[in-house]
Design a protein around this motif. Structure first.
Motif, mmCIF file in Angstrom:
data_model
loop_
_atom_site.group_PDB
_atom_site.id
_atom_site.type_symbol
_atom_site.label_atom_id
_atom_site.label_comp_id
_atom_site.label_asym_id
_atom_site.label_seq_id
_atom_site.Cartn_x
_atom_site.Cartn_y
_atom_site.Cartn_z
ATOM 1 N N ALA A 53 0.794 -1.102 -0.085
ATOM 2 C CA ALA A 53 0.070 0.050 0.059
ATOM 3 C C ALA A 53 0.980 1.334 0.054
ATOM 4 N N SER A 54 2.133 1.273 0.256
ATOM 5 C CA SER A 54 3.176 2.305 0.428
ATOM 6 C C SER A 54 3.119 2.925 -0.989
ATOM 7 N N THR A 55 3.447 4.241 -1.201
ATOM 8 C CA THR A 55 3.931 5.008 -2.508
ATOM 9 C C THR A 55 5.143 5.194 -2.522
ATOM 10 N N MET A 56 6.123 4.859 -1.377
ATOM 11 C CA MET A 56 7.445 5.046 -1.410
ATOM 12 C C MET A 56 8.123 4.168 -2.521
ATOM 13 N N THR A 57 9.346 4.854 -3.056
ATOM 14 C CA THR A 57 10.046 4.089 -4.340
ATOM 15 C C THR A 57 11.376 4.305 -3.719
ATOM 16 N N LEU A 58 12.142 3.841 -4.481
ATOM 17 C CA LEU A 58 13.732 3.774 -4.289
ATOM 18 C C LEU A 58 14.187 4.993 -5.101
ATOM 19 N N GLY A 59 13.669 5.853 -5.951
ATOM 20 C CA GLY A 59 13.795 7.003 -6.586
ATOM 21 C C GLY A 59 13.452 8.062 -5.602
ATOM 22 N N GLY A 60 12.084 7.766 -4.932
ATOM 23 C CA GLY A 60 11.869 8.844 -3.974
ATOM 24 C C GLY A 60 12.876 8.728 -2.748
ATOM 25 N N LEU A 61 13.343 7.736 -2.450
ATOM 26 C CA LEU A 61 14.495 7.730 -1.260
ATOM 27 C C LEU A 61 15.727 8.534 -1.747
ATOM 28 N N LEU A 62 15.896 8.364 -2.958
ATOM 29 C CA LEU A 62 17.386 9.013 -3.379
ATOM 30 C C LEU A 62 16.867 10.793 -3.387
ATOM 31 N N LYS A 63 15.695 10.902 -3.912
ATOM 32 C CA LYS A 63 15.547 12.550 -3.919
ATOM 33 C C LYS A 63 15.122 13.058 -2.414
ATOM 34 N N HIS A 64 14.632 12.039 -1.739
ATOM 35 C CA HIS A 64 14.155 12.564 -0.241
ATOM 36 C C HIS A 64 15.834 12.856 0.641
ATOM 37 N N LEU A 65 16.364 11.634 0.430
ATOM 38 C CA LEU A 65 18.022 11.971 1.347
ATOM 39 C C LEU A 65 18.702 12.955 0.515
ATOM 40 N N ALA A 66 18.588 13.402 -0.566
ATOM 41 C CA ALA A 66 19.391 14.534 -1.150
ATOM 42 C C ALA A 66 18.820 15.683 -0.552
ATOM 43 N N LEU A 67 17.398 15.844 -0.369
ATOM 44 C CA LEU A 67 16.835 16.989 0.494
ATOM 45 C C LEU A 67 17.429 16.970 1.721
ATOM 46 N N VAL A 68 17.236 15.849 2.647
ATOM 47 C CA VAL A 68 17.738 15.744 3.988
ATOM 48 C C VAL A 68 19.279 16.059 4.152
ATOM 49 N N GLU A 69 19.994 15.847 3.353
ATOM 50 C CA GLU A 69 21.302 16.018 3.214
ATOM 51 C C GLU A 69 21.768 17.630 3.035
ATOM 52 N N ASP A 70 20.960 18.142 2.113
ATOM 53 C CA ASP A 70 21.237 19.641 2.155
ATOM 54 C C ASP A 70 20.335 20.267 3.353
ATOM 55 N N SER A 71 19.368 19.794 3.781
ATOM 56 C CA SER A 71 18.713 20.534 4.698
ATOM 57 C C SER A 71 19.434 20.631 6.045
ATOM 58 N N TRP A 72 20.088 19.568 6.420
ATOM 59 C CA TRP A 72 20.628 19.394 7.747
ATOM 60 C C TRP A 72 22.055 19.955 7.406
ATOM 61 N N PHE A 73 22.957 19.611 6.545
ATOM 62 C CA PHE A 73 24.507 20.032 6.416
ATOM 63 C C PHE A 73 24.639 21.496 6.095
ATOM 64 N N SER A 74 23.693 22.157 5.223
ATOM 65 C CA SER A 74 23.867 23.239 4.719
ATOM 66 C C SER A 74 22.802 24.394 5.356
ATOM 67 N N GLU A 75 21.418 24.065 5.274
ATOM 68 C CA GLU A 75 20.874 24.898 5.906
ATOM 69 C C GLU A 75 20.752 24.948 7.337
ATOM 70 N N HIS A 76 20.666 23.906 8.117
ATOM 71 C CA HIS A 76 20.594 23.959 9.522
ATOM 72 C C HIS A 76 21.870 24.377 10.083
ATOM 73 N N LEU A 77 22.927 23.427 9.480
ATOM 74 C CA LEU A 77 24.340 23.479 10.108
ATOM 75 C C LEU A 77 24.786 24.841 9.940
ATOM 76 N N HIS A 78 24.606 25.251 8.525
ATOM 77 C CA HIS A 78 25.523 26.482 8.501
ATOM 78 C C HIS A 78 24.541 27.851 8.205
ATOM 79 N N GLY A 79 23.314 27.620 8.079
ATOM 80 C CA GLY A 79 22.365 28.780 8.105
ATOM 81 C C GLY A 79 22.197 29.264 6.639
ATOM 82 N N ARG A 80 22.593 28.285 5.765
ATOM 83 C CA ARG A 80 22.506 28.734 4.211
ATOM 84 C C ARG A 80 20.962 28.495 3.775
ATOM 85 N N GLU A 81 20.776 29.313 2.776
ATOM 86 C CA GLU A 81 19.381 29.451 2.400
ATOM 87 C C GLU A 81 19.319 28.159 1.312
ATOM 88 N N PRO A 82 18.021 27.736 1.058
ATOM 89 C CA PRO A 82 17.842 26.341 0.308
ATOM 90 C C PRO A 82 18.471 26.431 -1.130
#
Length: 181
Positions: A53-82
């Motif tokens: 029943a899940s809509t989760m895909t491996l492609g979605g995981l790649l895109k989600h984890l790209a977002l999470v990488e940028d969000s935590w290490f660039s935006e949160h850690l360094h205060g940069r804009e998206p």
């Protein structure tokens, strides 16, 4: 310092006796490599496949984890804009944008997006380690004013990848029967 051992799936083994930063980064890189292994060699149909029943895909995981990488290490850690493509998304209107749109991207685009985010994150972590080490606080904290440390972010990212790699195991097995770890 010894040579990094690579396992049969091409993943770097975390150091058995490294310092705290090397151990945390070793486990994060191992989890990143697990995602790369679970998504390797799949075409667009493979990256779009769902389970149950899940809509989760491996492609979605790649895109989600790209977002999470940028969000935590660039935006949160360094205060940069998206950065693109995240800066153009109306997150209030579409909180699952990265999951929903991954099927519109080619496998090469998804892998490149994720790999570029990982490389930026490695540079961002190196910069933070040189500027306060694991105790360095994020430039952008939570709504209550709490600012997590780089140590917390690294542990959180290990948890994020480990949780999603469990999903990747199930998805990959459904696509072509490949199993392991």
């Amino acid at each position: 310092m010894g040579t990094t051992q690579i396992d049969e799936q091409g993943r770097p083994e975390p150091p058995a006796a490294g310092d705290e930063a090397a151990t945390l980064l070793g486990f994060l890189d191992f989890q990143r490599a697990t995602l790369a292994w679970k998504t390797a060699g799949l075409d667009a149909d493979g990256l779009r496949a769902t389970v149950g029943a899940s809509t989760m895909t491996l492609g979605g995981l790649l895109k989600h984890l790209a977002l999470v990488e940028d969000s935590w290490f660039s935006e949160h850690l360094h205060g940069r804009e998206p950065r693109p493509p995240w800066d153009a998304v109306d997150w209030d209107a579409d909180r699952d944008w990265e999951w929903r749109t991954a099927g519109e991207d080619s496998p090469d685009e998804l892998r490149a997006l994720w790999q570029a985010a990982v490389e930026r994150s490695r540079r961002d972590v190196a910069e933070a380690l040189a500027d306060g080490g694991l105790d360095r606080l994020c430039a952008r904290g939570w709504p209550d004013g709490t600012a997590p440390s780089l140590r917390w972010v690294l542990v959180h990212m290990i948890e994020e990848y480990a949780r999603h790699n469990g999903h990747a195991d199930l998805l990959r097995e459904a696509v072509d029967g490949e199993t392991g770890e």
